[in-house]
Design a protein around this motif. Structure first.
Motif, PDB file in Angstrom:
ATOM      1  N   TYR A 157       6.154  -3.524  -3.248  1.00 31.29           N
ATOM      2  CA  TYR A 157       6.210  -2.282  -2.487  1.00 31.29           C
ATOM      3  C   TYR A 157       6.172  -1.025  -3.359  1.00 31.29           C
ATOM      4  O   TYR A 157       5.996   0.079  -2.821  1.00 31.29           O
ATOM      5  N   THR A 166       0.282   4.776  -4.336  1.00 29.48           N
ATOM      6  CA  THR A 166      -0.216   5.523  -3.179  1.00 29.48           C
ATOM      7  C   THR A 166       0.844   5.727  -2.101  1.00 29.48           C
ATOM      8  O   THR A 166       0.592   6.419  -1.115  1.00 29.48           O
ATOM      9  N   VAL A 167       2.024   5.114  -2.297  1.00 33.41           N
ATOM     10  CA  VAL A 167       3.131   5.281  -1.331  1.00 33.41           C
ATOM     11  C   VAL A 167       4.349   5.805  -2.095  1.00 33.41           C
ATOM     12  O   VAL A 167       5.214   5.030  -2.517  1.00 33.41           O
ATOM     13  N   TRP A 227       7.970   4.639  -1.467  1.00 34.73           N
ATOM     14  CA  TRP A 227       8.319   3.287  -1.904  1.00 34.73           C
ATOM     15  C   TRP A 227       8.295   3.149  -3.425  1.00 34.73           C
ATOM     16  O   TRP A 227       9.030   2.335  -3.987  1.00 34.73           O
ATOM     17  N   ASN A 228       7.445   3.933  -4.067  1.00 35.23           N
ATOM     18  CA  ASN A 228       7.245   3.802  -5.508  1.00 35.23           C
ATOM     19  C   ASN A 228       8.347   4.528  -6.270  1.00 35.23           C
ATOM     20  O   ASN A 228       8.121   5.523  -6.968  1.00 35.23           O
ATOM     21  N   THR A 283      13.666   8.922   7.906  1.00 32.90           N
ATOM     22  CA  THR A 283      13.293   8.183   6.706  1.00 32.90           C
ATOM     23  C   THR A 283      14.499   7.804   5.860  1.00 32.90           C
ATOM     24  O   THR A 283      14.355   7.082   4.888  1.00 32.90           O
ATOM     25  N   TYR A 335      10.014   0.376   6.321  1.00 33.01           N
ATOM     26  CA  TYR A 335       8.599   0.166   6.614  1.00 33.01           C
ATOM     27  C   TYR A 335       7.993   1.329   7.399  1.00 33.01           C
ATOM     28  O   TYR A 335       6.829   1.683   7.200  1.00 33.01           O
ATOM     29  N   VAL A 373       6.670   5.309   5.808  1.00 34.01           N
ATOM     30  CA  VAL A 373       5.339   5.734   5.363  1.00 34.01           C
ATOM     31  C   VAL A 373       4.541   6.347   6.502  1.00 34.01           C
ATOM     32  O   VAL A 373       3.454   6.902   6.292  1.00 34.01           O
TER      33      VAL A 373
END
Length: 260
Positions: A131, A135-136, A139-140, A209, A255, A258
């Motif tokens: 995860y 590009t996220v 999560w990164n 979030t 989940y 995003v």
């Protein structure tokens, strides 16, 4: 939640199995005279069972479940392939430990449990890498790692103590359940530490979030009340319900984050 339901169940079940093994190992080392053969064997069976359930459910997320074997064909480049392989390896290592427990009367069981825990923690780390995608951005981040490993401690403690209560009865385990409670509390503190960074981060300004550990805190509180004042199944079952609800909601938020 529907599109990610299988992933929510898969990740939570695997993390619970890893955490349960950690609790079992620590309990065997600290209380070798209390952890009976029945407890060790049953908890190992439970861990294998939920791993198998998690693996079967994870297949449902694939576009073509019949071709699921292809998911491990890209080990060099895909963290997903590595995740599937190491989770299967973790499950297999638990089966070996069960065989040692029953066939060889637990010879080298502690050493095998250490191996189980190391492989399981490795599986969770690989799960995190799946995860942590550039590009996220949400999560990164190290937050993902802390959240996942906090779930290992919380869910593992709840699963272990729930299993022990079924096997030996509530009163029998009052003298060592504080070990699992401490492990769960550490997991809760990890969740709180991440929340502080999320509140200060502009990316997490929306409450949709943030992964608020309200139910996890209720789990700890009710468990303490049950252990100290009213040791009974009703209160501990309520505590477990709070834990499962909180972890499921938080993972769903993970989940869905995003999408915001």
């Amino acid at each position: 939640m529907c599109s990610h339901r299988s992933l929510i169940i898969f990740t939570l079940l695997i993390q619970a199995a890893v955490g349960s093994c950690i609790n079992l190992l620590i309990a065997k080392v600290w209380f070798p005279d209390i952890i009976t053969s029945a407890i060790s064997g049953m908890m190992l069976f439970i861990s294998v069972g939920i791993c198998l359930i998690g693996l079967v459910i994870s297949i449902a997320h694939l576009g073509k479940p019949a071709n699921s074997y292809n998911a491990i064909r890209n080990l060099k480049r895909s963290w997903l392939s590595k995740e599937i392989l190491i989770v299967n390896f973790f499950t297999g290592s638990l089966v070996i430990t069960i065989g040692c427990h029953y066939i060889f009367s637990g010879i080298f069981e502690t050493e095998l449990l250490i191996t189980n825990c190391l492989v399981g923690l490795g599986a969770v780390q690989v799960m995190v890498k799946v995860y942590q995608i550039r590009t996220v951005p949400l999560w990164n981040h190290a937050r993902t790692q802390i959240h996942f490993f906090a779930s290992v401690l919380l869910l593992g403690s709840g699963l272990f103590m729930g299993g022990v209560f079924v096997i030996e009865g509530f009163q029998m385990v009052l003298q060592f359940q504080k070990i699992s409670l401490i492990i769960a509390f550490i997991g809760f503190l990890m969740k709180l530490s991440v929340l502080w960074f999320e509140v200060k981060s502009t990316a997490y300004r929306s409450s949709k979030t943030r992964q608020l550990p309200i139910f996890q805190g209720s789990f700890i509180s009710i468990w303490i009340i049950s252990a100290l004042f009213f040791p009974n199944w009703i209160l501990f079952s309520l505590a477990l319900l709070c834990l499962i609800t909180g972890e499921t909601m938080n993972r769903n938020q993970f989940y869905r984050s995003v999408l915001h």
